[in-house]
Design a protein around this motif. Structure first.
Motif: not given
Length: 99
Positions: A10-18, A6-7
């Motif tokens: 979440i980090i991957g989704l934040i990077v894609v979002f940025l 899970t961590p």
């Protein structure tokens, strides 16, 4: 080899979002969904086993004794050609001038 938890997700989704921003995220998700749908339909159209070939869908019509048989390349090649008709001088519609 460690699994993705899970961590990490979440980090991957934040990077894609940025990287791509909020405006491009729905378009990317829509494109991924369409790709998965196409992949799923292509996989369902293939035969169940990889080594089998699909059965032919067309069948030859049944042959009845009185039905005429269409000529094939073998029968056409074995048939002798008709003799050539000799040209007759009277068949010429206009006489040719002599030099």
């Amino acid at each position: 080899m460690p699994s993705i938890g899970t961590p990490e997700l979440i980090i991957g989704l934040i990077v894609v979002f940025l990287l791509f921003g909020a405006k491009r995220m729905p378009d990317m998700a829509r494109g991924i969904g369409q790709s998965l749908r196409i992949f799923k339909t292509e996989m369902q159209q293939r035969p169940a086993e990889a080594g089998t070939t699909p059965a032919p869908t067309t069948q030859a019509p049944p042959v009845t004794p009185d039905a005429p048989v269409p000529p094939t390349a073998d029968t056409v090649a074995d048939t002798p050609a008709a003799p050539a008709q000799p040209a007759t001088p009277s068949a010429d519609p206009q006489p040719r001038p002599t030099p």
